[in-house]
Write an enzyme that holds these catalytic residues in place. Structure first.
Site, PDB file in Angstrom:
ATOM      1  CE  LYS A 112      -4.400  -1.445   2.144  1.00  0.00           C
ATOM      2  NZ  LYS A 112      -5.207  -1.453   3.409  1.00  0.00           N
ATOM      3  CE  LYS A 194      -6.834  -8.577  -1.615  1.00  0.00           C
ATOM      4  NZ  LYS A 194      -7.249  -8.285  -0.030  1.00  0.00           N
ATOM      5  CE  LYS A 197     -13.482  -2.885   1.458  1.00  0.00           C
ATOM      6  NZ  LYS A 197     -14.170  -3.327   2.632  1.00  0.00           N
TER       7      LYS A 197
HETATM    8  P1  AMP Z   1     -11.301  -5.650   3.137  1.00  0.00           P
HETATM    9  O1  AMP Z   1     -12.010  -5.557   1.839  1.00  0.00           O
HETATM   10  O2  AMP Z   1      -9.776  -5.544   2.784  1.00  0.00           O
HETATM   11  O3  AMP Z   1     -11.922  -4.708   4.085  1.00  0.00           O
HETATM   12  O4  AMP Z   1     -11.394  -7.162   3.494  1.00  0.00           O
HETATM   13  C1  AMP Z   1     -12.727  -7.521   4.104  1.00  0.00           C
HETATM   14  C2  AMP Z   1     -12.617  -9.114   4.229  1.00  0.00           C
HETATM   15  O5  AMP Z   1     -12.704  -9.610   2.953  1.00  0.00           O
HETATM   16  C3  AMP Z   1     -11.294  -9.707   4.789  1.00  0.00           C
HETATM   17  O6  AMP Z   1     -11.646 -10.847   5.538  1.00  0.00           O
HETATM   18  C4  AMP Z   1     -10.555  -9.867   3.588  1.00  0.00           C
HETATM   19  O7  AMP Z   1      -9.414 -10.842   3.614  1.00  0.00           O
HETATM   20  C5  AMP Z   1     -11.586 -10.435   2.658  1.00  0.00           C
HETATM   21  N1  AMP Z   1     -11.171 -10.201   1.205  1.00  0.00           N
HETATM   22  C6  AMP Z   1     -10.756  -9.127   0.630  1.00  0.00           C
HETATM   23  N2  AMP Z   1     -10.562  -9.286  -0.631  1.00  0.00           N
HETATM   24  C7  AMP Z   1     -10.824 -10.357  -0.950  1.00  0.00           C
HETATM   25  C8  AMP Z   1     -10.605 -11.314  -2.120  1.00  0.00           C
HETATM   26  N3  AMP Z   1     -10.325 -10.848  -3.387  1.00  0.00           N
HETATM   27  N4  AMP Z   1     -10.713 -12.707  -2.021  1.00  0.00           N
HETATM   28  C9  AMP Z   1     -11.392 -13.159  -0.931  1.00  0.00           C
HETATM   29  N5  AMP Z   1     -11.407 -12.391   0.294  1.00  0.00           N
HETATM   30  C10 AMP Z   1     -11.150 -11.065   0.334  1.00  0.00           C
END
Ligand code: AMP
Ligand code: TRP
Length: 327
Positions: A112, A194, A197
């Protein structure tokens, strides 16, 4: 005694099917046999710049999506991180027990911060200390996360162990729980990255609130390769990722799916996949619309969640402050 699960989700960007398949769906499935605590981590969100009005509306949107996905406010506590001051307080205390070297090894920060260069905030560097505080306040047994967050949960164990070795048994060591398949859903535009968001590219991710037409168009545009065969082959990341998504939405086995698309091209498969996703998200989207008609219900559930969580968090914080000799 039920085992306790803690997890966090950021109220920034648009929640996508990676979040759903990798995290939210497991939270919903486990809420009867486990005691679930889910935190909307707005303090983590401000480690990078945020527009205040958007941040506030995203907090309600994420809460609405969690409830719409099937999180039951009677079974699970859902709350907003900044509503419980113990998170920031414990993060500060833990900071003082975390060597710089540990933080410097965190791959998420390295990734990041590369984008932001020297504008990167101290908060972003310190992000894992706040995450450790989130988890340790609740004596969580399990922390379900995507693969990308495993390192942060391991760091949480490290600081808990260090604190315990200095002050005696205080924190429970949490176990990360990584679901095997679907732990990492990849970007549709670039299947080597990956699904995220924060990615701005429109065709990168399917968001939970996308319309059927948007879903069809994004899937049809998804990057694959110049071969034809619809087969689970990890050396072809584009088609592999789409097949994983298909598998997770339908719950069907790999051989079964491969048999269905034998002799068919990527176009046929993509058309089917888009419909499977549209149908998979339909109940969630309609519940979400219902809930958003009266957001005061969401706010009430968040307040109830915070009051359940606060009593646990404050107990832990009081013990920690006492051990350290504060106050
Ligand atoms: P975040 O979007 O980083 O706030 O992540 C929220 C939850 O979703 C966390 O448990 C992440 O590890 C999971 N997560 C985020 N992006 C992915 C992805 N591309 N594939 C699987 N899990 C994800
Ligand atoms: N860092 C996590 C993510 O981006 C969100 C998070 C914050 C979290 N605190 C947490 C996840 C505590 C699990 C436990 O995905």
């Amino acid at each position: 005694m039920k085992k306790r699960v803690f997890s966090g989700i950021q109220p920034s960007g648009n929640i996508h099917i990676g979040n759903y398949l990798g995290a939210i769906r497991h939270w919903v499935a486990s809420q009867v046999e486990l005691e679930n605590i889910f935190c909307i981590v707005d303090l983590h969100a401000i480690t990078v710049p945020q527009e205040p009005k958007i941040l506030k509306s995203k907090i309600i949107e994420v809460a609405g999506l969690l409830f719409a996905a099937g999180i039951d406010p009677k079974l699970s506590a859902v709350f907003v991180q900044s509503h419980i001051s113990a998170h920031a307080e414990l993060a500060w205390i833990l900071n003082c027990f975390m060597p710089m070297g540990w933080m410097q090894r965190m791959t998420q920060f390295k990734e990041k911060s590369q984008k932001q260069k020297e504008q990167v905030s101290v908060g972003l560097f310190d992000y894992p200390a706040l995450m450790a505080a989130d988890i340790l306040l609740y004596e969580a047994d399990f922390v379900p996360v995507g693969e990308d967050q495993k390192q942060h949960v391991e760091l949480t164990r490290d600081v808990a162990q260090r604190f315990n070795s200095i002050y005696g048994e205080t924190f429970k060591l949490p176990e990360p729980v990584i679901s095997e398949i679907g732990a990492r859903i990849m970007g549709l535009d670039d299947p080597t990255k990956k699904m995220s968001k924060s990615e701005k590219q429109l065709s990168h991710a399917i968001h939970l609130l996308d319309s059927p037409d948007a879903i069809r168009s994004k899937i049809m545009k998804a990057t694959t390769d110049s071969l034809r065969e619809v087969r689970f082959d990890e050396s072809r990341p584009g088609i592999y990722n789409l097949l994983v998504i298909y598998k997770l939405f339908t719950g069907r086995s790999r051989p079964d799916i491969e048999a269905q698309f034998k002799g068919k091209g990527y176009g046929d498969f993509k058309r089917e996949l888009a419909e499977v996703i549209i149908e998979g998200l339909r109940p969630l989207q309609s519940r979400y619309r219902e809930l958003m008609d009266d957001p005061t219900r969401i706010e009430l559930w968040l307040a109830e969640g915070a009051s359940k969580a606060r009593s646990i968090a404050e107990k832990t914080l009081t013990i920690v402050k006492d051990k350290v000799g504060l106050g």
